[in-house]
Design a protein around this motif. Structure first.
Motif, PDB file in Angstrom:
ATOM      1  N   ILE A 364     -35.976  14.212 -15.701  1.00 19.68           N
ATOM      2  CA  ILE A 364     -35.531  13.314 -16.366  1.00 19.68           C
ATOM      3  C   ILE A 364     -33.976  12.903 -16.189  1.00 19.68           C
ATOM      4  N   ALA A 365     -32.731  13.295 -15.720  1.00 18.58           N
ATOM      5  CA  ALA A 365     -31.499  13.186 -15.847  1.00 18.58           C
ATOM      6  C   ALA A 365     -30.600  12.690 -14.661  1.00 18.58           C
ATOM      7  N   LYS A 366     -29.236  12.237 -15.267  1.00 22.37           N
ATOM      8  CA  LYS A 366     -28.271  11.416 -14.127  1.00 22.37           C
ATOM      9  C   LYS A 366     -27.763  12.737 -12.426  1.00 22.37           C
ATOM     10  N   ARG A 367     -27.814  13.927 -13.693  1.00 26.39           N
ATOM     11  CA  ARG A 367     -27.743  15.072 -11.912  1.00 26.39           C
ATOM     12  C   ARG A 367     -29.043  15.356 -12.161  1.00 26.39           C
ATOM     13  N   ARG A 368     -29.283  16.651 -11.231  1.00 25.96           N
ATOM     14  CA  ARG A 368     -30.226  17.103 -10.784  1.00 25.96           C
ATOM     15  C   ARG A 368     -30.494  18.494 -11.219  1.00 25.96           C
ATOM     16  N   PHE A 369     -28.907  18.885 -11.583  1.00 29.08           N
ATOM     17  CA  PHE A 369     -28.214  19.958 -12.518  1.00 29.08           C
ATOM     18  C   PHE A 369     -27.976  20.025 -13.252  1.00 29.08           C
TER      19      PHE A 369
END
Length: 468
Positions: A364-369
């Protein structure tokens, strides 16, 4: 000694006045090779990308793209580097440069050399299908003018086989071997031993030495926080740290293998690692980062520990006194602290076999990659009929260290694997760890994501419809 010799764009050069904290990027720019830019100084933008010559699995050379801002110059004795200037020149453009030019792939031009380098690495990649170009090879290269479509068009136009040129012929020859390096300077000492015994001697004499593998974490401290080490010991050239072997009861992965090397050698045979690896930073980072380095920094938000905890991995610690195996679950002792002694190094990671057949990695992060995780979860499940025989759940980002979700594992073990059981266990998982509020996520959000992670795992793996 305060100098090293390396080859840049086919020409041997002597780098004088090398300090332990001198990065390849800063030295290149001092030499007038200003195509490589400093955009972020932490490996997130790709403006500084260069090619380095590394061994390929067939005995030839692989040209890999790396962030020059994260490479310590002292680790390049006897090595080869190619910058954007070395690929082509006006009137004799490299195919990559030509395609970017004719398709409008360069706007302000600041990021263009980095894109050129990463595209060239993919262009010469030995495994690349002749008619294909992996666009993910450009991950970690950012375009500030948002001109991604023409850049992608240029990459797609390179789908054919690489031309027979200087670089293709170079890839057919052997790569440089690691060279012994000893730099003694007023700012500290830099050592790159090529024998494990020499590394042990250095660590025994300097237990506070900074161990360096890929450098993708330490170089950020050097660049942005001006960190310095009295003694630096680079271990990336030690053969004993570059093992990769399947045994009857375990898989051993050397601590100094880059994540890209691990990915190629695994070839999907450990599904949980195959799912995790593309989410670890960018290709530029994975070409340098190592498991040993990621575990050595002991960050609570490192992406490898949750996965390795789910795989029940063990860490092999080595010193002059011998080796010892430590379960990864017992390896972390506090915030960025571990059981590793000052005279030890991480030699390898061992993953028990056979593998659990049902696995997943959730980041789980603000960007996918190419982003730091707010929460990371590794899951590995083994069923006996319709009951949970074993389950391992590794968590990152919810405590001062990566942790196993022991309470949740206990709540599931021996129970029927159904929605009711999982929902009850998910509420337990929500309470695991001691999550904090910070700029990436709130404690409440992290707790909610833990609960949702187990539910997602269940419904995706069983194919059941979500109950009301």
């Amino acid at each position: 000694m305060d100098s090293i010799t390396l080859t840049v764009n086919g020409v041997p050069r002597e780098a004088r006045g090398v300090r332990p904290h001198t990065t390849l990027l800063n030295w290149l720019r001092d030499q007038g090779l200003t195509g490589s830019k400093e955009g972020c100084a932490e490996g997130e933008c790709g403006a500084c990308a260069v090619l380095v010559a590394r061994p390929s699995e067939d005995g030839g050379t692989r040209l890999e793209s790396v962030n020059a801002c994260l490479v310590m110059l002292g680790a390049l004795e006897g090595q080869e580097v190619v910058t954007a200037e070395g690929l082509g020149r006006p009137g004799a453009l490299h195919p990559v440069q030509r395609e970017l030019a004719v398709r409008g792939g360069s706007q302000c031009g600041y990021c263009t050399p980095g894109f050129v380098v990463s595209m060239a690495a993919e262009y010469y990649r030995p495994e690349r299908p002749a008619a294909d170009f992996d666009i993910h090879a450009l991950s970690g290269n950012l375009c500030r003018c948002t001109g991604y479509r023409p850049i992608e068009d240029a990459a797609r136009a390179l789908g054919g086989p690489a031309q027979e040129d200087t670089f293709a012929r170079r890839c057919e020859q052997a790569a440089p071997t690691p060279q012994l390096t000893t730099l003694r300077t007023p700012d500290g000492d830099f050592h790159r031993p090529t024998a494990l015994a020499d590394a042990f001697d250095l660590l025994a004499a300097h237990p506070d030495a900074r161990l360096l593998a890929g450098g993708t974490d330490w170089a950020v401290e050097v660049n942005l926080r001006h960190a310095r080490a009295g003694v630096t010991v680079a271990v990336d050239g030690l053969p004993e740290l570059r093992t990769f072997a399947w045994a009857d009861d375990h898989l051993e992965i050397g601590a100094a293998l880059s994540l890209s090397e691990i990915e190629r050698r695994l070839a999907g045979r450990v599904p949980l690692l195959a799912e995790w690896l593309p989410h670890f930073a960018s290709r530029l980072i994975r070409n340098s980062a190592t498991l040993g380095g990621n575990l050595g920094t002991a960050s609570p938000i490192g992406d490898s520990p949750p996965v390795l905890l789910a795989l029940d991995a063990r860490v092999v610690l080595a010193s002059r006194a011998g080796e010892r195996e430590v379960p990864l679950a017992d390896y972390f002792t506090g915030y960025r602290r571990t059981v590793r002694r000052g005279d030890e190094l991480i030699r390898a990671v061992r993953i028990p076999l056979p593998l659990a057949p049902v696995t997943a990695f959730h980041k789980i992060a603000k960007r996918r990659f190419d982003d730091i995780s707010s929460v990371a979860v590794g899951l590995a499940l083994r069923l006996d009929g319709d009951r949970v025989k074993t389950i391992r759940i590794g968590l990152g980002g919810v405590a001062a260290t990566p942790i196993r979700a022991y309470a949740t594992e206990e709540a599931l073990t021996g129970k029927v694997w159904n929605e009711r059981t999982v929902r009850e266990a998910a509420r337990v998982l929500r309470g695991e760890g001691t999550p904090l509020d910070d700029h990436r996520a709130s404690a409440a959000y992290r707790a909610a994501m833990l609960e949702q992670s187990l539910l997602k795992f269940y419904f995706e793996k069983t194919g059941e419809e979500v109950g009301v």
